[in-house]
Design a protein around this motif. Structure first.
Motif, PDB file in Angstrom:
ATOM      1  N   ASN A  88      -2.512   1.790  20.564  1.00 30.07           N
ATOM      2  CA  ASN A  88      -2.982   2.120  19.214  1.00 30.07           C
ATOM      3  C   ASN A  88      -1.805   2.263  18.264  1.00 30.07           C
ATOM      4  O   ASN A  88      -0.797   2.875  18.607  1.00 30.07           O
ATOM      5  CB  ASN A  88      -3.786   3.414  19.231  1.00 30.07           C
ATOM      6  CG  ASN A  88      -5.079   3.276  20.004  1.00 30.07           C
ATOM      7  OD1 ASN A  88      -5.628   2.189  20.129  1.00 30.07           O
ATOM      8  ND2 ASN A  88      -5.567   4.377  20.535  1.00 30.07           N
ATOM      9  N   THR A  89      -1.955   1.722  17.061  1.00 33.54           N
ATOM     10  CA  THR A  89      -0.910   1.785  16.038  1.00 33.54           C
ATOM     11  C   THR A  89      -1.352   2.738  14.931  1.00 33.54           C
ATOM     12  O   THR A  89      -2.500   2.718  14.508  1.00 33.54           O
ATOM     13  CB  THR A  89      -0.637   0.387  15.465  1.00 33.54           C
ATOM     14  OG1 THR A  89      -0.201  -0.461  16.525  1.00 33.54           O
ATOM     15  CG2 THR A  89       0.445   0.433  14.386  1.00 33.54           C
ATOM     16  N   TYR A  90      -0.413   3.572  14.468  1.00 35.94           N
ATOM     17  CA  TYR A  90      -0.712   4.598  13.467  1.00 35.94           C
ATOM     18  C   TYR A  90       0.280   4.538  12.320  1.00 35.94           C
ATOM     19  O   TYR A  90       1.427   4.124  12.489  1.00 35.94           O
ATOM     20  CB  TYR A  90      -0.649   5.991  14.097  1.00 35.94           C
ATOM     21  CG  TYR A  90      -1.704   6.204  15.152  1.00 35.94           C
ATOM     22  CD1 TYR A  90      -2.984   6.611  14.807  1.00 35.94           C
ATOM     23  CD2 TYR A  90      -1.422   5.972  16.487  1.00 35.94           C
ATOM     24  CE1 TYR A  90      -3.960   6.793  15.775  1.00 35.94           C
ATOM     25  CE2 TYR A  90      -2.389   6.147  17.465  1.00 35.94           C
ATOM     26  CZ  TYR A  90      -3.651   6.557  17.098  1.00 35.94           C
ATOM     27  OH  TYR A  90      -4.616   6.727  18.062  1.00 35.94           O
ATOM     28  N   ASP A  91      -0.184   4.990  11.138  1.00 38.62           N
ATOM     29  CA  ASP A  91       0.700   5.180   9.992  1.00 38.62           C
ATOM     30  C   ASP A  91       1.489   6.454  10.228  1.00 38.62           C
ATOM     31  O   ASP A  91       0.905   7.527  10.410  1.00 38.62           O
ATOM     32  CB  ASP A  91      -0.109   5.337   8.702  1.00 38.62           C
ATOM     33  CG  ASP A  91      -0.739   4.039   8.231  1.00 38.62           C
ATOM     34  OD1 ASP A  91      -0.409   2.972   8.785  1.00 38.62           O
ATOM     35  OD2 ASP A  91      -1.554   4.095   7.296  1.00 38.62           O
ATOM     36  N   MET A  92       2.799   6.358  10.232  1.00 36.11           N
ATOM     37  CA  MET A  92       3.665   7.516  10.441  1.00 36.11           C
ATOM     38  C   MET A  92       4.728   7.504   9.342  1.00 36.11           C
ATOM     39  O   MET A  92       4.817   6.562   8.557  1.00 36.11           O
ATOM     40  CB  MET A  92       4.346   7.442  11.817  1.00 36.11           C
ATOM     41  CG  MET A  92       3.400   7.344  12.991  1.00 36.11           C
ATOM     42  SD  MET A  92       2.659   8.893  13.447  1.00 36.11           S
ATOM     43  CE  MET A  92       4.023   9.709  14.223  1.00 36.11           C
TER      44      MET A  92
ATOM     45  N   SER B  69      10.481   7.472   4.843  1.00 36.93           N
ATOM     46  CA  SER B  69      10.001   6.093   4.743  1.00 36.93           C
ATOM     47  C   SER B  69       8.733   5.940   5.578  1.00 36.93           C
ATOM     48  O   SER B  69       8.645   6.515   6.666  1.00 36.93           O
ATOM     49  CB  SER B  69      11.039   5.114   5.290  1.00 36.93           C
ATOM     50  OG  SER B  69      12.247   5.225   4.604  1.00 36.93           O
ATOM     51  N   PRO B  70       7.760   5.160   5.102  1.00 41.92           N
ATOM     52  CA  PRO B  70       6.577   4.897   5.929  1.00 41.92           C
ATOM     53  C   PRO B  70       6.928   3.920   7.045  1.00 41.92           C
ATOM     54  O   PRO B  70       7.688   2.970   6.829  1.00 41.92           O
ATOM     55  CB  PRO B  70       5.584   4.279   4.950  1.00 41.92           C
ATOM     56  CG  PRO B  70       6.404   3.756   3.831  1.00 41.92           C
ATOM     57  CD  PRO B  70       7.668   4.554   3.783  1.00 41.92           C
ATOM     58  N   VAL B  71       6.416   4.183   8.239  1.00 43.15           N
ATOM     59  CA  VAL B  71       6.631   3.304   9.390  1.00 43.15           C
ATOM     60  C   VAL B  71       5.331   3.212  10.180  1.00 43.15           C
ATOM     61  O   VAL B  71       4.471   4.084  10.092  1.00 43.15           O
ATOM     62  CB  VAL B  71       7.767   3.807  10.314  1.00 43.15           C
ATOM     63  CG1 VAL B  71       9.108   3.771   9.612  1.00 43.15           C
ATOM     64  CG2 VAL B  71       7.476   5.203  10.835  1.00 43.15           C
ATOM     65  N   LYS B  72       5.185   2.163  10.933  1.00 43.87           N
ATOM     66  CA  LYS B  72       4.076   2.008  11.863  1.00 43.87           C
ATOM     67  C   LYS B  72       4.595   2.381  13.257  1.00 43.87           C
ATOM     68  O   LYS B  72       5.727   2.060  13.604  1.00 43.87           O
ATOM     69  CB  LYS B  72       3.559   0.570  11.899  1.00 43.87           C
ATOM     70  CG  LYS B  72       2.931   0.111  10.607  1.00 43.87           C
ATOM     71  CD  LYS B  72       1.545   0.672  10.459  1.00 43.87           C
ATOM     72  CE  LYS B  72       0.829   0.021   9.280  1.00 43.87           C
ATOM     73  NZ  LYS B  72      -0.489   0.567   9.095  1.00 43.87           N
TER      74      LYS B  72
END
Length: 96
Positions: A41-45, A30-33
């Protein structure tokens, strides 16, 4: 599948290659931030509900070595990926 070297291989010892769509289903991704507390800093994980290492986080890399962003995932669902680092932590890497 089993681990051989740094790859997941099939019963014949061949590196397993599947579409990203198939890997997402296999690892229940699942995609999570994620926001790093130290930097803010926030990343697509991506998170796998079946993977135990790194709290289930799984890296997905495009052919050029850059991480796959959430807004790019649709364009990559039918592209072929293999695993890397399966001997201690699984990541997905787009096949050349």
């Amino acid at each position: 599948m089993k681990v051989k070297g740094e790859w997941l291989v099939n019963e014949n010892g061949e590196i397993v290659k599947m579409t990203l769509r198939e890997w997402i289903e296999y690892f229940q991704i699942s995609p999570v931030k994620y926001t790093f507390k130290e930097t803010g800093n926030t990343y697509d994980m991506y998170n796998s509900s079946v993977k135990k290492e790194r709290n289930g986080y799984i890296d997905i890399f495009k052919r050029n070595g850059y991480g796959l962003r959430h807004n790019e995932i649709e364009a990559y669902l039918d592209k072929t990926f293999r695993t890397g680092n399966a001997d201690f932590d699984v990541k997905l890497v787009e096949c050349i």
